[in-house]
Write a protein that holds these residues in place. Structure first.
Motif, PDB file in Angstrom:
ATOM      1  N   GLN A 132     -26.168  58.776   1.531  1.00  0.00           N
ATOM      2  CA  GLN A 132     -25.464  58.721   3.013  1.00  0.00           C
ATOM      3  C   GLN A 132     -26.665  59.104   3.946  1.00  0.00           C
ATOM      4  O   GLN A 132     -27.594  59.685   3.945  1.00  0.00           O
ATOM      5  CB  GLN A 132     -24.378  59.653   3.007  1.00  0.00           C
ATOM      6  CG  GLN A 132     -23.345  59.240   1.718  1.00  0.00           C
ATOM      7  CD  GLN A 132     -22.065  60.263   2.198  1.00  0.00           C
ATOM      8  OE1 GLN A 132     -22.308  61.495   2.153  1.00  0.00           O
ATOM      9  NE2 GLN A 132     -21.026  59.827   2.494  1.00  0.00           N
ATOM     10  N   GLY A 133     -26.273  58.558   5.324  1.00  0.00           N
ATOM     11  CA  GLY A 133     -26.904  58.934   6.397  1.00  0.00           C
ATOM     12  C   GLY A 133     -28.404  58.354   6.488  1.00  0.00           C
ATOM     13  O   GLY A 133     -28.547  57.251   5.917  1.00  0.00           O
ATOM     14  N   ASP A 134     -29.219  59.047   7.039  1.00  0.00           N
ATOM     15  CA  ASP A 134     -30.620  58.760   7.047  1.00  0.00           C
ATOM     16  C   ASP A 134     -31.206  58.425   5.778  1.00  0.00           C
ATOM     17  O   ASP A 134     -32.132  57.529   5.550  1.00  0.00           O
ATOM     18  CB  ASP A 134     -31.388  59.663   7.850  1.00  0.00           C
ATOM     19  CG  ASP A 134     -31.069  59.839   8.844  1.00  0.00           C
ATOM     20  OD1 ASP A 134     -30.227  58.992   9.810  1.00  0.00           O
ATOM     21  OD2 ASP A 134     -31.326  60.950   9.928  1.00  0.00           O
ATOM     22  N   GLU A 135     -30.508  59.204   4.685  1.00  0.00           N
ATOM     23  CA  GLU A 135     -31.364  58.919   3.336  1.00  0.00           C
ATOM     24  C   GLU A 135     -31.061  57.614   2.710  1.00  0.00           C
ATOM     25  O   GLU A 135     -31.680  56.647   2.238  1.00  0.00           O
ATOM     26  CB  GLU A 135     -30.979  60.219   2.306  1.00  0.00           C
ATOM     27  CG  GLU A 135     -31.539  60.124   1.144  1.00  0.00           C
ATOM     28  CD  GLU A 135     -31.279  61.361   0.244  1.00  0.00           C
ATOM     29  OE1 GLU A 135     -31.584  61.360  -0.952  1.00  0.00           O
ATOM     30  OE2 GLU A 135     -30.261  61.960   0.748  1.00  0.00           O
ATOM     31  N   ARG A 136     -29.741  57.149   3.167  1.00  0.00           N
ATOM     32  CA  ARG A 136     -29.126  55.820   2.650  1.00  0.00           C
ATOM     33  C   ARG A 136     -29.992  54.700   3.487  1.00  0.00           C
ATOM     34  O   ARG A 136     -30.255  53.577   2.697  1.00  0.00           O
ATOM     35  CB  ARG A 136     -27.667  55.696   2.908  1.00  0.00           C
ATOM     36  CG  ARG A 136     -27.240  54.612   2.433  1.00  0.00           C
ATOM     37  CD  ARG A 136     -25.483  54.171   2.525  1.00  0.00           C
ATOM     38  NE  ARG A 136     -25.148  53.239   2.172  1.00  0.00           N
ATOM     39  CZ  ARG A 136     -24.890  52.197   2.809  1.00  0.00           C
ATOM     40  NH1 ARG A 136     -25.144  52.165   4.277  1.00  0.00           N
ATOM     41  NH2 ARG A 136     -24.515  51.053   2.266  1.00  0.00           N
ATOM     42  N   GLN A 137     -30.120  54.905   4.730  1.00  0.00           N
ATOM     43  CA  GLN A 137     -30.785  53.889   5.477  1.00  0.00           C
ATOM     44  C   GLN A 137     -32.223  53.800   5.013  1.00  0.00           C
ATOM     45  O   GLN A 137     -32.811  52.720   4.719  1.00  0.00           O
ATOM     46  CB  GLN A 137     -30.716  54.214   7.035  1.00  0.00           C
ATOM     47  CG  GLN A 137     -31.244  53.022   7.856  1.00  0.00           C
ATOM     48  CD  GLN A 137     -30.546  51.838   7.647  1.00  0.00           C
ATOM     49  OE1 GLN A 137     -29.450  51.952   7.803  1.00  0.00           O
ATOM     50  NE2 GLN A 137     -31.116  50.472   7.498  1.00  0.00           N
ATOM     51  N   ALA A 138     -33.124  54.798   4.893  1.00  0.00           N
ATOM     52  CA  ALA A 138     -34.193  54.822   4.221  1.00  0.00           C
ATOM     53  C   ALA A 138     -34.262  54.088   2.877  1.00  0.00           C
ATOM     54  O   ALA A 138     -35.239  53.177   2.544  1.00  0.00           O
ATOM     55  CB  ALA A 138     -34.873  56.230   4.018  1.00  0.00           C
ATOM     56  N   LEU A 139     -33.405  54.452   1.934  1.00  0.00           N
ATOM     57  CA  LEU A 139     -33.330  53.646   0.538  1.00  0.00           C
ATOM     58  C   LEU A 139     -32.940  52.196   0.965  1.00  0.00           C
ATOM     59  O   LEU A 139     -33.804  51.299   0.144  1.00  0.00           O
ATOM     60  CB  LEU A 139     -32.040  54.091  -0.214  1.00  0.00           C
ATOM     61  CG  LEU A 139     -31.986  53.434  -1.604  1.00  0.00           C
ATOM     62  CD1 LEU A 139     -33.046  53.535  -2.385  1.00  0.00           C
ATOM     63  CD2 LEU A 139     -30.638  53.990  -2.239  1.00  0.00           C
ATOM     64  N   TRP A 140     -32.193  51.678   1.910  1.00  0.00           N
ATOM     65  CA  TRP A 140     -31.750  50.509   2.088  1.00  0.00           C
ATOM     66  C   TRP A 140     -33.329  49.535   2.648  1.00  0.00           C
ATOM     67  O   TRP A 140     -33.418  48.657   2.112  1.00  0.00           O
ATOM     68  CB  TRP A 140     -30.659  50.282   3.152  1.00  0.00           C
ATOM     69  CG  TRP A 140     -29.944  49.074   3.392  1.00  0.00           C
ATOM     70  CD1 TRP A 140     -30.301  47.992   2.802  1.00  0.00           C
ATOM     71  CD2 TRP A 140     -28.660  48.863   4.195  1.00  0.00           C
ATOM     72  NE1 TRP A 140     -29.342  47.066   3.112  1.00  0.00           N
ATOM     73  CE2 TRP A 140     -28.320  47.569   4.116  1.00  0.00           C
ATOM     74  CE3 TRP A 140     -27.978  49.674   4.710  1.00  0.00           C
ATOM     75  CZ2 TRP A 140     -27.179  47.071   4.698  1.00  0.00           C
ATOM     76  CZ3 TRP A 140     -27.032  49.215   5.518  1.00  0.00           C
ATOM     77  CH2 TRP A 140     -26.529  47.940   5.479  1.00  0.00           C
ATOM     78  N   ASP A 141     -33.807  50.304   3.620  1.00  0.00           N
ATOM     79  CA  ASP A 141     -35.072  49.736   4.056  1.00  0.00           C
ATOM     80  C   ASP A 141     -35.963  49.438   2.945  1.00  0.00           C
ATOM     81  O   ASP A 141     -36.585  48.437   2.926  1.00  0.00           O
ATOM     82  CB  ASP A 141     -35.675  50.714   5.205  1.00  0.00           C
ATOM     83  CG  ASP A 141     -34.655  50.560   6.513  1.00  0.00           C
ATOM     84  OD1 ASP A 141     -34.066  49.726   6.635  1.00  0.00           O
ATOM     85  OD2 ASP A 141     -34.852  51.595   7.243  1.00  0.00           O
ATOM     86  N   GLU A 142     -36.179  50.381   2.023  1.00  0.00           N
ATOM     87  CA  GLU A 142     -36.935  50.282   0.827  1.00  0.00           C
ATOM     88  C   GLU A 142     -36.636  49.159  -0.074  1.00  0.00           C
ATOM     89  O   GLU A 142     -37.339  48.487  -0.581  1.00  0.00           O
ATOM     90  CB  GLU A 142     -37.137  51.558   0.017  1.00  0.00           C
ATOM     91  CG  GLU A 142     -38.142  51.433  -0.940  1.00  0.00           C
ATOM     92  CD  GLU A 142     -38.046  52.743  -1.989  1.00  0.00           C
ATOM     93  OE1 GLU A 142     -38.212  52.654  -3.387  1.00  0.00           O
ATOM     94  OE2 GLU A 142     -37.657  53.983  -1.242  1.00  0.00           O
ATOM     95  N   LEU A 143     -35.153  49.190  -0.417  1.00  0.00           N
ATOM     96  CA  LEU A 143     -34.751  47.740  -1.036  1.00  0.00           C
ATOM     97  C   LEU A 143     -34.979  46.777  -0.782  1.00  0.00           C
ATOM     98  O   LEU A 143     -35.144  45.598  -1.530  1.00  0.00           O
ATOM     99  CB  LEU A 143     -33.409  48.208  -1.754  1.00  0.00           C
ATOM    100  CG  LEU A 143     -33.108  49.428  -2.386  1.00  0.00           C
ATOM    101  CD1 LEU A 143     -31.519  49.911  -2.475  1.00  0.00           C
ATOM    102  CD2 LEU A 143     -33.810  49.382  -3.819  1.00  0.00           C
ATOM    103  N   LYS A 144     -35.114  46.351   0.670  1.00  0.00           N
ATOM    104  CA  LYS A 144     -35.236  45.201   1.306  1.00  0.00           C
ATOM    105  C   LYS A 144     -36.526  44.426   0.798  1.00  0.00           C
ATOM    106  O   LYS A 144     -36.567  43.363   1.205  1.00  0.00           O
ATOM    107  CB  LYS A 144     -34.877  45.235   2.931  1.00  0.00           C
ATOM    108  CG  LYS A 144     -33.459  45.571   3.132  1.00  0.00           C
ATOM    109  CD  LYS A 144     -33.430  45.528   4.815  1.00  0.00           C
ATOM    110  CE  LYS A 144     -31.913  45.953   5.206  1.00  0.00           C
ATOM    111  NZ  LYS A 144     -31.846  46.191   6.404  1.00  0.00           N
ATOM    112  N   ARG A 145     -37.509  45.049   0.519  1.00  0.00           N
ATOM    113  CA  ARG A 145     -38.903  44.647   0.148  1.00  0.00           C
ATOM    114  C   ARG A 145     -38.571  43.618  -1.212  1.00  0.00           C
ATOM    115  O   ARG A 145     -39.537  42.820  -1.128  1.00  0.00           O
ATOM    116  CB  ARG A 145     -39.835  45.801  -0.431  1.00  0.00           C
ATOM    117  CG  ARG A 145     -39.350  46.766  -1.446  1.00  0.00           C
ATOM    118  CD  ARG A 145     -40.378  47.783  -1.796  1.00  0.00           C
ATOM    119  NE  ARG A 145     -40.069  48.549  -2.607  1.00  0.00           N
ATOM    120  CZ  ARG A 145     -39.969  48.419  -3.936  1.00  0.00           C
ATOM    121  NH1 ARG A 145     -40.521  47.237  -4.373  1.00  0.00           N
ATOM    122  NH2 ARG A 145     -39.480  49.387  -4.776  1.00  0.00           N
TER     123      ARG A 145
END
Length: 173
Positions: A132-145
């Protein structure tokens, strides 16, 4: 999505009398009878309404253990850009979901709690491995690659602009 994270930090508990499965209720997955030993209810947010799950407890537990990990694995192995964009449109899942066996009432956004009749306990519907939170956003950004913009095939355009995918170097909303 912030509502989901707030809810997880402070689960809503209500004095709700849970039901029992009706006679003849069967699991949509295993086709086994649903009894008081394997009956599950789920609470959806924001209505906080409890509904009977159409899966038995063992299937719900398997979904809790695998749904998030399966999502990440599918992103890493799919070669269909349209599928990847659909999956990334919502972002990494946080809570259990199944449109057939755990349908959300109109206006509700996600499942927040589960109740197992077998032990009479309510528990979080958060998936194993979910963040959740910042950790989820960082994962989401990484997965968008995994998204490829150049060389898209006809029909791969679904929802790109709505989801904020502009190019491979800047996949931010």
């Amino acid at each position: 999505m912030q509502d989901q994270e707030k809810h997880q930090q402070k689960p809503q508990q209500q004095n709700h009398k849970h039901g029992v499965p009706p006679d003849g209720m069967e699991c949509l997955c295993t086709m086994e009878d649903i009894t008081e030993e394997n009956y599950v209810e789920y609470q959806s947010y924001p209505s906080l309404k409890w509904s009977p799950a159409l899966y038995e407890q063992s299937v719900v537990e398997e979904l809790l253990k695998t749904q998030f990990h399966d999502y990440v694995q599918r992103l890493g192995t799919s070669n269909c850009q349209a599928e990847l964009r659909r999956m990334l449109g919502k972002g990494p899942p946080i809570y259990i979901e199944d449109v057939n066996a755990l349908p959300l009432p109109d206006g509700d956004e996600y499942i927040c709690q589960l109740y197992y009749s077998s032990d009479g306990q309510e528990r979080s519907a958060m998936l194993d491995g979910a963040v959740q939170g910042d950790e989820r956003q960082a994962l989401w950004d990484e997965l968008k690659r995994f998204i490829v913009v150049e060389g898209k095939e006809e029909g791969d355009d679904d929802d790109d602009e709505e989801n904020g995918y502009v190019n491979n170097d800047n996949n931010k909303r």
